[in-house]
Design a protein around this motif. Structure first.
Motif, PDB file in Angstrom:
ATOM      1  N   VAL A 104      26.425  20.126 -13.592  1.00 35.55           N
ATOM      2  CA  VAL A 104      27.486  20.700 -12.772  1.00 35.55           C
ATOM      3  C   VAL A 104      27.590  22.195 -13.052  1.00 35.55           C
ATOM      4  N   GLY A 105      27.682  22.978 -12.001  1.00 34.37           N
ATOM      5  CA  GLY A 105      27.820  24.417 -12.146  1.00 34.37           C
ATOM      6  C   GLY A 105      29.250  24.870 -11.998  1.00 34.37           C
ATOM      7  N   THR A 106      29.465  26.139 -12.265  1.00 30.01           N
ATOM      8  CA  THR A 106      30.742  26.782 -11.971  1.00 30.01           C
ATOM      9  C   THR A 106      30.471  28.280 -11.833  1.00 30.01           C
ATOM     10  N   ILE A 107      31.499  29.087 -11.826  1.00 31.52           N
ATOM     11  CA  ILE A 107      31.332  30.494 -11.476  1.00 31.52           C
ATOM     12  C   ILE A 107      30.539  31.263 -12.542  1.00 31.52           C
ATOM     13  N   GLU A 108      29.890  32.323 -12.095  1.00 28.59           N
ATOM     14  CA  GLU A 108      29.208  33.233 -13.015  1.00 28.59           C
ATOM     15  C   GLU A 108      30.193  34.213 -13.641  1.00 28.59           C
ATOM     16  N   GLY A 109      31.143  34.685 -12.846  1.00 30.44           N
ATOM     17  CA  GLY A 109      32.083  35.683 -13.344  1.00 30.44           C
ATOM     18  C   GLY A 109      31.482  37.079 -13.353  1.00 30.44           C
ATOM     19  N   PRO A 110      32.281  38.069 -13.745  1.00 31.75           N
ATOM     20  CA  PRO A 110      31.834  39.466 -13.653  1.00 31.75           C
ATOM     21  C   PRO A 110      31.132  40.012 -14.888  1.00 31.75           C
ATOM     22  N   GLN A 240      29.769  27.068 -17.076  1.00 29.39           N
ATOM     23  CA  GLN A 240      30.586  27.421 -18.234  1.00 29.39           C
ATOM     24  C   GLN A 240      30.975  26.126 -18.933  1.00 29.39           C
ATOM     25  N   LEU A 241      31.065  26.158 -20.239  1.00 31.59           N
ATOM     26  CA  LEU A 241      31.463  24.995 -21.015  1.00 31.59           C
ATOM     27  C   LEU A 241      32.769  25.289 -21.737  1.00 31.59           C
ATOM     28  N   TYR A 242      33.691  24.335 -21.675  1.00 32.77           N
ATOM     29  CA  TYR A 242      35.036  24.497 -22.214  1.00 32.77           C
ATOM     30  C   TYR A 242      35.244  23.526 -23.375  1.00 32.77           C
TER      31      TYR A 242
END
Length: 283
Positions: A104-110, A240-242
């Protein structure tokens, strides 16, 4: 006696860095190749949505002029990457996820910076000798959809320090601090030693922060690790991993958390350990 202080990163400095990196990375991202018809449709719908809000909310001229000034400030401060990545990117990522298999992916961010130091499969991230934070050992394997290991895969890793600052966007940090590209072994495995990150605030002393304050929102992101995983012939995944039990998991200002990406770290004799495997689909 002379006292030295650490320079405080500013929204303007971070914004300028993010804008510079974004422009420089246009080749990596590639052109949009959008047709005239597609442009007219998407931009037209965006404008229609704005017009509808103006009508329904009865936006006044003073509010309109304030919005214009704010838009100008965002551009002049270089904060468009920050604002769009925090408040818009998560929806673009959801659309992309409809056609993705595997991890599962999520945002790259800045805060991504390309061309980082390449390290072997067992590696310690570049960090200062007095780096704050508890030790974190992050291990895992990169595989394809059939379970076959992917040797030589790249685990492009970056994170904030224990104070919530990213190298390349904070003047007091070494340029490569807590960043590296770790290359998997012949079994697709890796073991990365870093520090356990903490929640952090996005920059609030610029126009993005002014909007957050005016709206009564909060600027916090939960603690997380950034990863961009790629292997020849396979689709790159950005995620991203939380960490379970962490603050702001259910109220991330960037709306980027996903249940599948929340890990349960284990206590060790000298810190924490966590394991996560990545599964990539064929390109």
């Amino acid at each position: 006696m002379t006292t030295t202080t650490t320079p405080s990163p500013t929204a303007a400095g971070s914004g300028a860095s993010a804008s510079e990196v974004f422009r420089a990375s246009s080749e990596r991202r590639g052109p949009a190749a959008t047709s005239q018809e597609r442009t007219a449709r998407v931009v037209g719908r965006v404008l229609d949505a704005i017009h509808q809000v103006v009508r329904e909310e009865e936006v006044t001229y003073p509010e309109f002029q304030a919005a214009k000034r704010w838009l100008m400030d965002v551009g002049e401060g270089g904060e468009w990457p920050l604002f769009l990545d925090v408040f818009v990117e998560h929806e673009v990522e959801k659309v992309a996820a409809r056609t993705q298999e595997g991890t599962v992916g999520t945002i790259e961010g800045p805060y991504y910076l390309p061309a980082q130091t390449r390290l072997p499969s067992v590696a310690t991230l570049p960090m200062r000798e007095d780096e704050k934070g508890e030790k974190l050992l992050f291990t895992g394997q990169v595989r394809d959809l059939d379970g076959n290991p992917l040797p030589g895969a790249e685990v492009d890793f970056w994170q904030a320090d224990a104070d919530g600052y990213y190298s390349g966007f904070a003047p007091h940090l070494p340029a490569d601090n807590l960043r590296a590209v770790v290359v998997t072994d012949d079994q697709g495995r890796f073991a990365i030693t870093s520090i356990k990150p903490a929640p952090y605030r996005i920059p609030t002393d610029g126009p993005t922060g002014a909007l957050i304050s005016a709206a009564g929102w909060h600027p916090w992101r939960p603690a997380h690790l950034h990863l961009m995983v790629r292997a020849d012939g396979h689709r790159q995944i950005t995620t991203q991993l939380y960490f379970s039990g962490g603050e702001w998991l259910d109220d991330d200002v960037a709306s980027a958390t996903k249940e599948e990406l929340v890990l349960d770290p284990a206590r060790t004799a000298d810190g924490w350990a966590v394991e996560y495997d990545f599964v990539l689909e064929r390109a």
